[in-house]
Design a protein around this motif. Structure first.
Motif, PDB file in Angstrom:
ATOM      1  N   THR A  91      -9.945  22.398 -29.289  1.00 57.30           N
ATOM      2  CA  THR A  91      -9.762  23.619 -28.660  1.00 57.30           C
ATOM      3  C   THR A  91     -10.480  23.796 -27.487  1.00 57.30           C
ATOM      4  OG1 THR A  91     -11.075  25.128 -29.779  1.00 57.30           O
ATOM      5  CG2 THR A  91      -8.948  24.727 -30.623  1.00 57.30           C
ATOM      6  N   ASP A  92     -10.293  24.608 -26.590  1.00 55.96           N
ATOM      7  CA  ASP A  92     -11.271  24.912 -25.304  1.00 55.96           C
ATOM      8  C   ASP A  92     -12.734  25.255 -25.911  1.00 55.96           C
ATOM      9  OD1 ASP A  92      -9.239  24.137 -23.880  1.00 55.96           O
ATOM     10  OD2 ASP A  92      -9.015  26.068 -22.829  1.00 55.96           O
ATOM     11  N   GLU A  93     -12.661  26.210 -26.953  1.00 56.02           N
ATOM     12  CA  GLU A  93     -13.798  26.592 -27.572  1.00 56.02           C
ATOM     13  C   GLU A  93     -14.679  25.434 -28.320  1.00 56.02           C
ATOM     14  OE1 GLU A  93     -10.823  28.059 -27.788  1.00 56.02           O
ATOM     15  OE2 GLU A  93     -11.383  30.167 -26.666  1.00 56.02           O
ATOM     16  N   ASP A  94     -13.926  24.495 -28.770  1.00 60.30           N
ATOM     17  CA  ASP A  94     -14.569  23.323 -29.350  1.00 60.30           C
ATOM     18  C   ASP A  94     -15.250  22.602 -28.242  1.00 60.30           C
ATOM     19  OD1 ASP A  94     -13.744  23.781 -31.913  1.00 60.30           O
ATOM     20  OD2 ASP A  94     -12.138  22.332 -31.793  1.00 60.30           O
ATOM     21  N   PHE A  95     -14.514  22.313 -27.264  1.00 58.87           N
ATOM     22  CA  PHE A  95     -15.172  21.576 -26.175  1.00 58.87           C
ATOM     23  C   PHE A  95     -16.256  22.302 -25.378  1.00 58.87           C
ATOM     24  CE2 PHE A  95     -15.431  20.755 -21.482  1.00 58.87           C
ATOM     25  CZ  PHE A  95     -15.305  19.281 -21.333  1.00 58.87           C
ATOM     26  N   ALA A  96     -16.258  23.484 -25.499  1.00 56.90           N
ATOM     27  CA  ALA A  96     -17.496  24.313 -24.837  1.00 56.90           C
ATOM     28  C   ALA A  96     -18.665  24.082 -25.683  1.00 56.90           C
ATOM     29  CB  ALA A  96     -17.106  25.869 -24.758  1.00 56.90           C
ATOM     30  N   CYS A 127     -18.212  10.989 -25.543  1.00 58.61           N
ATOM     31  CA  CYS A 127     -17.210  10.338 -25.766  1.00 58.61           C
ATOM     32  C   CYS A 127     -16.087  11.233 -26.424  1.00 58.61           C
ATOM     33  CB  CYS A 127     -17.216   9.182 -26.785  1.00 58.61           C
ATOM     34  SG  CYS A 127     -18.204   7.690 -26.245  1.00 58.61           S
ATOM     35  N   LYS A 128     -16.547  12.220 -27.396  1.00 60.78           N
ATOM     36  CA  LYS A 128     -15.595  13.096 -27.866  1.00 60.78           C
ATOM     37  C   LYS A 128     -14.865  14.150 -27.096  1.00 60.78           C
ATOM     38  CE  LYS A 128     -15.022  12.489 -32.178  1.00 60.78           C
ATOM     39  NZ  LYS A 128     -13.706  11.976 -32.747  1.00 60.78           N
ATOM     40  N   MET A 129     -15.917  14.519 -26.060  1.00 64.57           N
ATOM     41  CA  MET A 129     -15.508  15.579 -24.862  1.00 64.57           C
ATOM     42  C   MET A 129     -14.405  14.877 -23.910  1.00 64.57           C
ATOM     43  SD  MET A 129     -19.057  17.376 -23.992  1.00 64.57           S
ATOM     44  CE  MET A 129     -18.524  18.156 -22.646  1.00 64.57           C
ATOM     45  N   GLN A 130     -14.585  13.579 -23.872  1.00 66.97           N
ATOM     46  CA  GLN A 130     -13.702  12.743 -22.632  1.00 66.97           C
ATOM     47  C   GLN A 130     -12.343  12.551 -23.291  1.00 66.97           C
ATOM     48  OE1 GLN A 130     -16.089   9.353 -22.115  1.00 66.97           O
ATOM     49  NE2 GLN A 130     -16.783  10.099 -20.268  1.00 66.97           N
ATOM     50  N   GLU A 131     -12.254  12.694 -24.700  1.00 68.12           N
ATOM     51  CA  GLU A 131     -11.086  12.340 -25.262  1.00 68.12           C
ATOM     52  C   GLU A 131     -10.051  13.802 -25.247  1.00 68.12           C
ATOM     53  OE1 GLU A 131     -11.892  11.356 -29.216  1.00 68.12           O
ATOM     54  OE2 GLU A 131     -12.451   9.244 -28.791  1.00 68.12           O
ATOM     55  N   TYR A 132     -10.647  14.765 -25.152  1.00 64.23           N
ATOM     56  CA  TYR A 132     -10.094  16.151 -25.061  1.00 64.23           C
ATOM     57  C   TYR A 132      -8.986  16.304 -24.040  1.00 64.23           C
ATOM     58  CZ  TYR A 132      -9.190  21.353 -25.620  1.00 64.23           C
ATOM     59  OH  TYR A 132      -8.545  22.250 -25.432  1.00 64.23           O
ATOM     60  N   ASP A 133      -7.660  16.309 -24.296  1.00 60.52           N
ATOM     61  CA  ASP A 133      -6.558  16.493 -23.264  1.00 60.52           C
ATOM     62  C   ASP A 133      -6.562  17.500 -22.308  1.00 60.52           C
ATOM     63  OD1 ASP A 133      -5.898  18.430 -25.345  1.00 60.52           O
ATOM     64  OD2 ASP A 133      -3.493  17.568 -25.400  1.00 60.52           O
ATOM     65  N   LEU A 180      -9.447  18.983 -20.869  1.00 61.32           N
ATOM     66  CA  LEU A 180     -10.991  18.511 -20.342  1.00 61.32           C
ATOM     67  C   LEU A 180     -10.952  19.275 -19.047  1.00 61.32           C
ATOM     68  CD1 LEU A 180     -13.281  15.900 -20.311  1.00 61.32           C
ATOM     69  CD2 LEU A 180     -12.591  16.390 -18.330  1.00 61.32           C
ATOM     70  N   ILE A 181     -10.032  19.166 -18.154  1.00 66.61           N
ATOM     71  CA  ILE A 181     -10.350  19.859 -16.771  1.00 66.61           C
ATOM     72  C   ILE A 181     -10.128  21.323 -17.017  1.00 66.61           C
ATOM     73  CG2 ILE A 181      -9.181  19.973 -14.476  1.00 66.61           C
ATOM     74  CD1 ILE A 181     -10.618  17.465 -15.098  1.00 66.61           C
ATOM     75  N   GLU A 182      -9.105  21.804 -17.691  1.00 61.02           N
ATOM     76  CA  GLU A 182      -8.823  23.135 -18.137  1.00 61.02           C
ATOM     77  C   GLU A 182      -9.997  23.941 -18.754  1.00 61.02           C
ATOM     78  OE1 GLU A 182      -6.691  20.934 -18.628  1.00 61.02           O
ATOM     79  OE2 GLU A 182      -4.796  20.962 -17.991  1.00 61.02           O
ATOM     80  N   ALA A 183     -10.651  23.211 -19.741  1.00 63.73           N
ATOM     81  CA  ALA A 183     -11.745  23.522 -20.395  1.00 63.73           C
ATOM     82  C   ALA A 183     -12.897  23.898 -19.538  1.00 63.73           C
ATOM     83  CB  ALA A 183     -12.127  22.704 -21.804  1.00 63.73           C
ATOM     84  N   PHE A 184     -13.323  22.573 -18.686  1.00 60.69           N
ATOM     85  CA  PHE A 184     -14.415  23.013 -17.802  1.00 60.69           C
ATOM     86  C   PHE A 184     -14.154  24.049 -16.748  1.00 60.69           C
ATOM     87  CE2 PHE A 184     -15.795  18.480 -17.783  1.00 60.69           C
ATOM     88  CZ  PHE A 184     -17.224  18.836 -18.302  1.00 60.69           C
ATOM     89  N   ASP A 185     -12.818  24.309 -16.297  1.00 63.36           N
ATOM     90  CA  ASP A 185     -12.579  25.316 -15.383  1.00 63.36           C
ATOM     91  C   ASP A 185     -12.886  26.805 -16.152  1.00 63.36           C
ATOM     92  OD1 ASP A 185     -11.864  23.720 -13.419  1.00 63.36           O
ATOM     93  OD2 ASP A 185      -9.722  23.914 -13.564  1.00 63.36           O
ATOM     94  N   ARG A 186     -12.568  26.868 -17.364  1.00 62.91           N
ATOM     95  CA  ARG A 186     -12.414  28.073 -18.178  1.00 62.91           C
ATOM     96  C   ARG A 186     -14.167  28.346 -18.311  1.00 62.91           C
ATOM     97  NH1 ARG A 186      -9.779  28.788 -23.502  1.00 62.91           N
ATOM     98  NH2 ARG A 186     -10.522  30.899 -23.153  1.00 62.91           N
ATOM     99  N   MET A 187     -14.842  27.271 -18.656  1.00 64.88           N
ATOM    100  CA  MET A 187     -16.513  27.231 -18.873  1.00 64.88           C
ATOM    101  C   MET A 187     -17.017  27.998 -17.522  1.00 64.88           C
ATOM    102  SD  MET A 187     -17.426  23.900 -21.192  1.00 64.88           S
ATOM    103  CE  MET A 187     -19.350  24.622 -20.999  1.00 64.88           C
ATOM    104  N   ASP A 188     -16.708  27.257 -16.251  1.00 66.40           N
ATOM    105  CA  ASP A 188     -16.968  27.733 -15.105  1.00 66.40           C
ATOM    106  C   ASP A 188     -16.690  29.084 -14.668  1.00 66.40           C
ATOM    107  OD1 ASP A 188     -18.242  25.281 -14.347  1.00 66.40           O
ATOM    108  OD2 ASP A 188     -16.394  24.722 -13.178  1.00 66.40           O
TER     109      ASP A 188
END
Length: 86
Positions: free
Chosen positions: A31-36, A66-72, A74-82
């Motif tokens: 999830t995006d939350e996991d990514f964050a 590596c785990k972060m880079q595998e997330y499909d 990734l860009i959307e999650a970074f945008d939500r974090m920003d």
């Protein structure tokens, strides 16, 4: 070319194996939350790393990345974090 001394994340075979082992033991980012969470851990864990930081710590940090880079998403999650959404 970057010298190994200046980049703490250039590993020999043993360091690469340790990084892979850590990455395989870590849960996937689902999830995006996991990514964050992983992103915050990456920043916290890597603070002050140098080539003299113990291999275990450097390998764990590389495994998080590596785990972060595998997330499909990734860009959307970074945008939500920003945007401060997560």
């Amino acid at each position: 070319m970057i010298e190994a001394e200046s980049n703490p994340y250039i590993f020999d075979d043993a360091g690469t194996a340790l990084m892979i082992e850590h990455a395989l033991d870590m849960p996937d980012v689902e999830t995006d939350e996991d990514f964050a969470h992983y992103a915050r851990e990456l920043v916290r864990a890597s603070e002050g790393h140098t080539a003299r930081t113990p291999l275990e710590a450097r390998a764990m940090t590389a495994a998080i990345l590596c785990k972060m880079q595998e997330y499909d998403r990734l860009i959307e999650a970074f945008d939500r974090m920003d945007a401060g959404e997560i």
